[in-house]
Design an enzyme around this catalytic site. Structure first.
Site: not given
Length: 145
Positions: A9-10, A17, A22, A73, A76, A97, A99, A106
């Site tokens: 998502p996103n 964003r 990012y 990725n 969230a 995975e 990111h 974070r």
């Protein structure tokens, strides 16, 4: 060899964003660069993005039919989706995975991945290069087995 590349998502908003977190590259730009790198590695990638948890679960399950591994990725969903975690575990495909940001640097809630324990590894914090590093590690792992 075909690798499913899942973006959660996103991530469709990359480039606009929170560029300070990012970066300024769009998801299309990142996937285009990853496609070129995949060709250098002699593999095919199948990019997929969804903001919907169930669609990601469906993509993971479908991957068992014609993919050798998954580069993901989960965004969230990294911290919340038992459904995606269970799908990765169920299909028994190697998964890495990735990111863009360093999730350990974070907010506290971002520091725990419930998906990473069913993956062969996690790469975070290298921006768009996290995808290339993850793909290389995944391909090397598949080739060594």
């Amino acid at each position: 060899m075909k690798i499913l590349v899942i973006n959660g998502p996103n991530l469709n908003l990359l480039g606009t964003r929170e560029p300070e977190v990012y970066g300024t590259l769009s998801l299309d730009m990142i996937m285009s660069e990853l496609q070129k790198y995949a060709e250098e590695l002699g593999v095919e990638i199948e990019p997929f993005q969804s903001n919907i948890e169930g669609e990601i679960v469906d993509a993971v399950q479908k991957a068992r039919i014609d993919c050798s591994g998954i580069l993901m990725n989960p965004a969230a969903y990294t911290h919340t989706s038992v459904a995606i975690r269970d799908a990765v575990s169920a299909v028994k495909l190697p998964c890495v995975e990735v990111h863009l940001s360093n999730i350990q640097d974070r907010e506290e809630f971002r520091k725990t991945s419930i998906i990473a324990p069913v993956c062969i590894g996690q790469i975070a914090g290298f921006g768009a290069n996290s995808y290339k590093l993850g793909l290389k590690a995944l391909v090397d792992s598949i080739n060594s087995n």
